[in-house]
Each structure stands twice: as structure tokens, then as C-alpha cells.
Design a protein around this motif. Sequence first.
Motif, PDB file in Angstrom:
ATOM      1  N   MET A   1       2.025  22.207  59.204  1.00 35.99           N
ATOM      2  CA  MET A   1       2.365  21.369  58.061  1.00 35.99           C
ATOM      3  C   MET A   1       2.929  20.027  58.534  1.00 35.99           C
ATOM      4  SD  MET A   1       5.180  21.985  55.025  1.00 35.99           S
ATOM      5  CE  MET A   1       4.240  23.261  54.184  1.00 35.99           C
ATOM      6  N   ARG A   2       2.516  18.951  57.901  1.00 31.48           N
ATOM      7  CA  ARG A   2       3.031  17.624  58.212  1.00 31.48           C
ATOM      8  C   ARG A   2       4.220  17.320  57.300  1.00 31.48           C
ATOM      9  NH1 ARG A   2      -1.417  15.333  60.960  1.00 31.48           N
ATOM     10  NH2 ARG A   2      -2.511  17.141  61.814  1.00 31.48           N
ATOM     11  N   THR A   3       5.269  16.794  57.880  1.00 33.63           N
ATOM     12  CA  THR A   3       6.475  16.493  57.109  1.00 33.63           C
ATOM     13  C   THR A   3       7.002  15.112  57.478  1.00 33.63           C
ATOM     14  OG1 THR A   3       7.908  17.495  58.789  1.00 33.63           O
ATOM     15  CG2 THR A   3       7.131  18.930  57.006  1.00 33.63           C
ATOM     16  N   ASP A   4       7.900  14.607  56.659  1.00 36.89           N
ATOM     17  CA  ASP A   4       8.580  13.339  56.924  1.00 36.89           C
ATOM     18  C   ASP A   4       9.955  13.434  56.280  1.00 36.89           C
ATOM     19  OD1 ASP A   4       9.550  10.744  57.099  1.00 36.89           O
ATOM     20  OD2 ASP A   4       7.673   9.800  56.489  1.00 36.89           O
ATOM     21  N   TYR A   5      10.991  13.499  57.106  1.00 35.33           N
ATOM     22  CA  TYR A   5      12.348  13.708  56.607  1.00 35.33           C
ATOM     23  C   TYR A   5      13.251  12.478  56.746  1.00 35.33           C
ATOM     24  CZ  TYR A   5      11.794  18.837  56.266  1.00 35.33           C
ATOM     25  OH  TYR A   5      11.413  20.103  55.917  1.00 35.33           O
ATOM     26  N   HIS A   6      12.689  11.336  57.091  1.00 37.95           N
ATOM     27  CA  HIS A   6      13.544  10.157  57.315  1.00 37.95           C
ATOM     28  C   HIS A   6      13.002   8.999  56.486  1.00 37.95           C
ATOM     29  CE1 HIS A   6      16.019   7.731  60.479  1.00 37.95           C
ATOM     30  NE2 HIS A   6      15.983   7.093  59.307  1.00 37.95           N
ATOM     31  N   MET A   7      13.635   8.789  55.312  1.00 37.15           N
ATOM     32  CA  MET A   7      13.258   7.663  54.459  1.00 37.15           C
ATOM     33  C   MET A   7      14.384   7.383  53.478  1.00 37.15           C
ATOM     34  SD  MET A   7      10.283   9.495  52.219  1.00 37.15           S
ATOM     35  CE  MET A   7       9.676  10.436  53.625  1.00 37.15           C
ATOM     36  N   HIS A   8      14.303   6.199  52.853  1.00 31.03           N
ATOM     37  CA  HIS A   8      15.418   5.699  52.062  1.00 31.03           C
ATOM     38  C   HIS A   8      14.928   5.049  50.772  1.00 31.03           C
ATOM     39  CE1 HIS A   8      17.524   6.149  55.920  1.00 31.03           C
ATOM     40  NE2 HIS A   8      16.544   5.454  56.449  1.00 31.03           N
ATOM     41  N   GLU A  33       5.614  18.233  52.893  1.00 30.77           N
ATOM     42  CA  GLU A  33       7.000  18.199  52.442  1.00 30.77           C
ATOM     43  C   GLU A  33       7.655  16.921  52.943  1.00 30.77           C
ATOM     44  OE1 GLU A  33       9.765  21.798  52.124  1.00 30.77           O
ATOM     45  OE2 GLU A  33      10.229  20.976  54.114  1.00 30.77           O
ATOM     46  N   ILE A  34       8.533  16.349  52.112  1.00 30.84           N
ATOM     47  CA  ILE A  34       9.294  15.184  52.549  1.00 30.84           C
ATOM     48  C   ILE A  34      10.771  15.417  52.269  1.00 30.84           C
ATOM     49  CG2 ILE A  34       7.347  13.636  52.139  1.00 30.84           C
ATOM     50  CD1 ILE A  34       8.876  12.527  49.696  1.00 30.84           C
ATOM     51  N   SER A 241       8.822   8.518  59.292  1.00 33.50           N
ATOM     52  CA  SER A 241       8.338   7.147  59.113  1.00 33.50           C
ATOM     53  C   SER A 241       9.460   6.124  58.975  1.00 33.50           C
ATOM     54  CB  SER A 241       7.470   7.061  57.856  1.00 33.50           C
ATOM     55  OG  SER A 241       8.236   7.368  56.697  1.00 33.50           O
ATOM     56  N   ASP A 242      10.682   6.595  58.691  1.00 36.57           N
ATOM     57  CA  ASP A 242      11.795   5.680  58.415  1.00 36.57           C
ATOM     58  C   ASP A 242      11.418   4.699  57.295  1.00 36.57           C
ATOM     59  OD1 ASP A 242      14.293   4.489  58.610  1.00 36.57           O
ATOM     60  OD2 ASP A 242      14.246   4.423  60.788  1.00 36.57           O
ATOM     61  N   ALA A 243      10.717   5.203  56.295  1.00 37.88           N
ATOM     62  CA  ALA A 243      10.246   4.349  55.198  1.00 37.88           C
ATOM     63  C   ALA A 243      11.421   3.823  54.376  1.00 37.88           C
ATOM     64  CB  ALA A 243       9.293   5.128  54.303  1.00 37.88           C
ATOM     65  N   HIS A 244      11.358   2.529  54.069  1.00 36.28           N
ATOM     66  CA  HIS A 244      12.309   1.904  53.164  1.00 36.28           C
ATOM     67  C   HIS A 244      11.623   1.458  51.866  1.00 36.28           C
ATOM     68  CE1 HIS A 244      14.720   1.882  56.771  1.00 36.28           C
ATOM     69  NE2 HIS A 244      15.747   1.360  56.143  1.00 36.28           N
ATOM     70  N   LYS A 245      10.307   1.630  51.826  1.00 36.90           N
ATOM     71  CA  LYS A 245       9.514   1.299  50.642  1.00 36.90           C
ATOM     72  C   LYS A 245       8.569   2.457  50.355  1.00 36.90           C
ATOM     73  CE  LYS A 245       7.861  -2.355  52.621  1.00 36.90           C
ATOM     74  NZ  LYS A 245       7.095  -3.596  52.875  1.00 36.90           N
ATOM     75  N   ASP A 248       5.407   3.133  52.449  1.00 37.84           N
ATOM     76  CA  ASP A 248       5.557   3.447  53.871  1.00 37.84           C
ATOM     77  C   ASP A 248       5.865   4.913  54.132  1.00 37.84           C
ATOM     78  OD1 ASP A 248       4.996   0.895  54.747  1.00 37.84           O
ATOM     79  OD2 ASP A 248       7.094   0.249  54.708  1.00 37.84           O
ATOM     80  N   CYS A 249       6.035   5.713  53.099  1.00 36.25           N
ATOM     81  CA  CYS A 249       6.281   7.141  53.303  1.00 36.25           C
ATOM     82  C   CYS A 249       5.137   7.757  54.106  1.00 36.25           C
ATOM     83  CB  CYS A 249       6.419   7.843  51.952  1.00 36.25           C
ATOM     84  SG  CYS A 249       6.572   9.632  52.061  1.00 36.25           S
ATOM     85  N   GLY A 250       5.468   8.400  55.208  1.00 39.09           N
ATOM     86  CA  GLY A 250       4.448   9.013  56.055  1.00 39.09           C
ATOM     87  C   GLY A 250       3.656   8.036  56.887  1.00 39.09           C
TER      88      GLY A 250
END
Length: 284
Positions: A1-8, A33-34, A241-245, A248-250
Motif C-alpha cells: 500500500m502507498r501512503t503519505d503521512y507528512h502534509m499540512h 492512506e494519508i 510528500s511534505d505537501a503544503h498545497k 502536492d499530496c503524494g
Amino acid sequence: MRTDYHMHFEKGSYDENWVEGFFTAAKQRGLGEIGISEHSHTFPEFKSLYYEDLVLDDSFIGKFQQQWLKSNKFKYTIDEYFAFMHKLQKKHNVKIGMEVCNFQDQGKVRDILKDYDFDYLIGSVHFLHGWAYDSSEIKAEWDKHPLEDIYEWYTEEVEKLADSGLYDVLGHPFNIRLFRYLPDFDVTPYLVRAAKALKKANMVVDVNTGTYYRYPIHEISPYPDFMKIAAKYELPIITTSDAHKPEDCGNYNQMAVDYAKSFGYTGTVRFDKRQRTFTSFDLE
């Protein structure tokens, strides 16, 4: 599974229509999952810690940081954050996290966070001796310090975060390369110290594409030398991804996965109420 746990969410607001873009981007990029990890400077509960730790005098960096603290900071309480996230969880598979700065008084941090039911906590080095080293507006400060000192200071801060026992993840390890100040000396001792501290604290490494698409270094953090050591010490990872917008998620998630695989990693960890489980990259 691909995940992204770092965003704002900090570039917008706690508006369901706006944040829906994060979930749209996640689906488009095949994420299962995010997690949202709001910066600690979102919350007034941390305000005094920033004013205690940052250089805020009449110097070049002090004047900038005075204004930084007055811009789009401390606008939601932690209770408001949890209420909004619980609303989102009724519609989406999303975890509740926070990215906390490397405050010198981690005891105060513990007191702030102790009553909240987070899924995970990221500890990140954002300040070195009170200087926000990742701010391009005060980049000139880099020229005032020997790079050996920067590596020592950074490593000391990682060790302090790990020693606090508060965090599940070290955010964007060794992003001190972000403005392409690259060492001409052997940094291996610093990398090993950081890895040993993370191992002792049972922490996870954040394989973060933010430095690839947002900074001049144009590389994933942590860079290959530390990834080799992380793999040697069998430190688990997350890809983020450290997305701030929202859009940019993922971002560059596949690149992060391929990068991790090149060091022998076969999967990431998922978090739930501070407990983690392993999940294969290739598991649908």
C-alpha cells in the motif's frame, strides 16, 4: 500500500471544500492512506515555545523571524484541529498527526500533547541555535557558520528529539543539504550518531520528496549516504510528500518508493493510535 503521512493544511484553512483536494490528489496518485501532520506553529499552545527558542533580536535573522511568527501562525487550537480531522474521518481514510519542531524544552511539549489521541507524531529539526535554517529569506546566515558546526548542531538536535521519547518519526532527515551547502569532509560519524539515536528511540525515517520539488538541492531527504546507514540499522521508513498545497499530496510518491527499494526496503509502516504495522509497497 502507498501512503503519505507528512502534509499540512497551513496554506489554506479548515474548510472541507479546500482540503478535499488533498484526497483527490491522493486518489489520483494511488495512495491507500494519508495522514495530516500540521506544524506545531499552527497552534497557540506552542506559541511561547517559539518565542523562547528563536532568535528574535534586531539582527538580520531576528527581524525576519519576528515577522515570520506573526504571519499565518497560531490560528487553530489543537482541539479545533482534532474536531476538524474527526469530521474528515467520517468520509476519508485519514490519520491524525503533527510535526513538532525541535524545541529545547521537550517537557513542555510533552505536557501540551499528553491528552491528545494522535496516530503518530513527527519530530523535525527546523532550528539550529534559534535560526530557521530552511528559510530562503535568511539563507545568507549559512555563510556565517562552518559547515562542520552545522552538522554537529543538527546531529545534536536529532539526538535530543530521539532522547525525548515523544516521536514516532524523524522528519526529512539531513535536509541541511537543501541549499546545496555540501560538505568536503567525512560526515559518516554524524550520520551514524543520528541512526543510532533513532534506533534506540524506535523511530521511523521520513523519506521525504519535499526537498526534491521545493528546494534547490533537488533530492529526496534523506540523501543516499544516510539511507544506506538507515538500511544498515534496519530503521523503518515512511514515504511522504511534505505537501503544503492540495495538489502536492503524494507528489513524487512513486519516485520515493523506487528510491527506498534501491536500498532494500520492501515497504512502509502504517500508523494507528501510535501503533505501527508494516505494509508492503506492492500490497493493494
